[in-house]
Design an enzyme around this catalytic site. Structure first.
Site: not given
Ligand code: NDP
Length: 452
Positions: A130, A170
């Site tokens: 990472k 990420d």
């Molecule tokens: P995105 O940035 O596309 O989406 C994240 C979402 O979470 C947004 O809707 C964001 O809202 C919301 N969010 C962020 N911070 C907060 C908070 N403090 N409280 C509430 N909502 C929050 O990210 P991903 O969908 O790609 O990733 C989401 C999770 O999945 C992360 O933990 C990531 O590490 C994990 N993950 C992702 C992978 C991937 O392939 N993308 C692989 C494995 C794990 P806002 O727009 O308001 O910030």
């Protein structure tokens, strides 16, 4: 050393704390995995003799470097970059790059340690790594992000390679950042190789990579439910987040006949009792990406829905929950509410969304609980398949990759079953199952190599 001479668990953890002062996230991650693994290896002499757990909990190397770049006002800015190469016993290091102000060496060591077990669980030949930086891309111009990415790669390129270490995206690192970094790598080395995954389709990216994490988390829920003689069809589902993972989780829930009723962002959640269908989901995707809009706007488009400002969706009654937003977004109290409202399965799309006491509560209530290590591994698995396609100089079609994703998730589920059985019950402890299954493959490879 005789079995009776082994160090105890707390003594082992004292050593980890002493060697990693102040690295709370890393120490916590080692504790969570080691609790299960320690018990599993208690009667296995060679694991102790060769100090396998002690060695996995010591990264192969941690590279830290300075990243200088110039902002749009010609100010010189200095950031710190890292790559943590935790373990390459079963394949080249693999794991994302995170650009966020909260990034520290401890956070990256914790993620690289976790990634080692997650990658092992996929069944693909990938070690764990990472990296990232405390750089914050939010609010920066495209040119600033480009200059930062180029400077970052100008140092990182010495430590990575398509058979050495293959980073991906990420938090804060999406298609734009991967494009800038891949372009710089190609320019410095004059090589077009699969050194990064998550690339655009035009330059070596893979179909289904974008959907893989969300789809995979729903397949994992389906696998857990079917194992318990149930299924996804007709299930009311609560989903958090509205980004990549959440929207693709909703899409797959719909494919499998479930009824998703919530989405959220950092400002609150929406509840649509009629269900979020394909048309509404499409609206969300476009609204979030094209106009960078907020999820609260959903209620102006769909009148039966309600917006709950500053709240999380776990109070909405459901049968299956998918935390897909961020870490520590589901605490013990919320876990209790889910259980009391009849939730029977939780599948983590995000990394570490459930607090440790929340996870213990699910375990005690015999909820089918798929930890992120297993449930969200579909993303890295598709990255592994992007590497295969790059090596073969081929681009596989959509159907083949969709089938692969399903098979990989079923394989992960099978591996969890092997070690997750609970004595005297037909309940499966997927946390324990994933920790031990992830450990065993890496440990066996390390034993084969001797002391290296
Ligand atoms: P995105 O940035 O596309 O989406 C994240 C979402 O979470 C947004 O809707 C964001 O809202 C919301 N969010 C962020 N911070 C907060 C908070 N403090 N409280 C509430 N909502 C929050 O990210 P991903 O969908 O790609 O990733 C989401 C999770 O999945 C992360 O933990 C990531 O590490 C994990 N993950 C992702 C992978 C991937 O392939 N993308 C692989 C494995 C794990 P806002 O727009 O308001 O910030």
């Amino acid at each position: 050393m005789a079995v009776s001479d082994h160090v105890g668990f707390e003594e082992f953890m004292e050593g980890v704390k002493k060697r990693n002062p102040g690295q709370t996230e890393f120490i916590q991650a080692v504790r969570e995995v080691s609790e299960d693994v320690f018990d599993f290896i208690s009667d296995k002499e060679e694991y102790h003799e060769y100090q396998i757990l002690r060695r996995i909990a010591e990264p192969d190397r941690v590279v830290s470097f300075r990243v200088c770049w110039e902002d749009d006002q010609n100010n010189i800015r200095v950031q710190r970059g890292w790559r943590v190469q935790n373990n390459n016993a079963i394949g080249p290091y693999k794991g994302g790059l995170r650009f966020h102000p909260s990034v520290t060496e401890s956070v990256l060591k914790f993620l690289a340690f976790e990634q080692t077990f997650k990658n092992s669980l996929t069944g693909l030949p990938m070690g764990g790594g990472k990296g990232g930086s405390n750089f914050n891309p939010k609010g920066k111009s495209d040119h600033e992000v480009m200059r930062f990415c180029q400077s970052f790669m100008t140092e990182l390129y010495r430590h990575v390679g398509d058979d050495v270490d293959i980073p991906a995206g990420d938090i804060g690192v999406g298609a734009r950042e991967i494009g800038y970094m891949f372009g710089q790598y190609k320019r410095i080395t004059n090589q077009f190789t699969g050194v990064l995954t998550g690339k655009g389709l035009e330059y070596g990216g893979s179909r289904v990579r974008t959907e893989a994490t969300g789809y995979g988390a729903v397949y994992f829920a389906q696998n857990m439910l079917e194992q318990a003689g149930n299924g996804m069809d007709g299930k009311i589902c609560v989903v958090s987040g509205s980004g990549n993972v959440a929207t693709h989780a909703v899409e797959k829930i719909l494919h499998l006949g479930g009824k998703p009723v919530t989405l959220s962002d950092s400002q609150g959640f929406i509840h649509d009792p009629d269900g979020i269908d394909h048309e509404k989901l499409q609206w969300v995707k476009e609204h979030k990406t094209r106009t960078r809009g907020r999820i609260s706007d959903y209620v102006t488009a769909y009148k039966n829905a309600t917006f709950h400002k500053g709240q999380r969706p776990w109070g909405v009654p459901c049968e299956v929950a998918f935390p897909c937003a961020t870490q520590n977004e589901l605490n013990a109290e919320e876990a209790r509410t889910l259980v009391d409202n009849g939730c029977i399965a939780v599948s983590e799309g995000a990394n570490m969304p459930t607090s440790l006491d929340g996870a213990h509560l699910f375990r005690d209530a015999k909820v089918l609980f798929g930890p992120g290590k297993a449930a969200n591994a579909g993303g890295v698995a598709l990255s592994g398949l992007e590497m295969s396609q790059n090596s073969a100089r081929l681009s596989w079609d959509e159907n083949r990759l969709q089938d692969h994703l399903k098979e990989v998730m079923a394989g992960i589920h099978e591996r969890c079953l092997e070690h997750g059985g609970v004595a005297g019950s037909d309940h499966i402890d997927y946390v324990r199952g994933s920790n031990i299954a992830g450990f065993v493959k890496v440990a066996k490879a390390m034993l084969a190599y001797g002391v290296v």
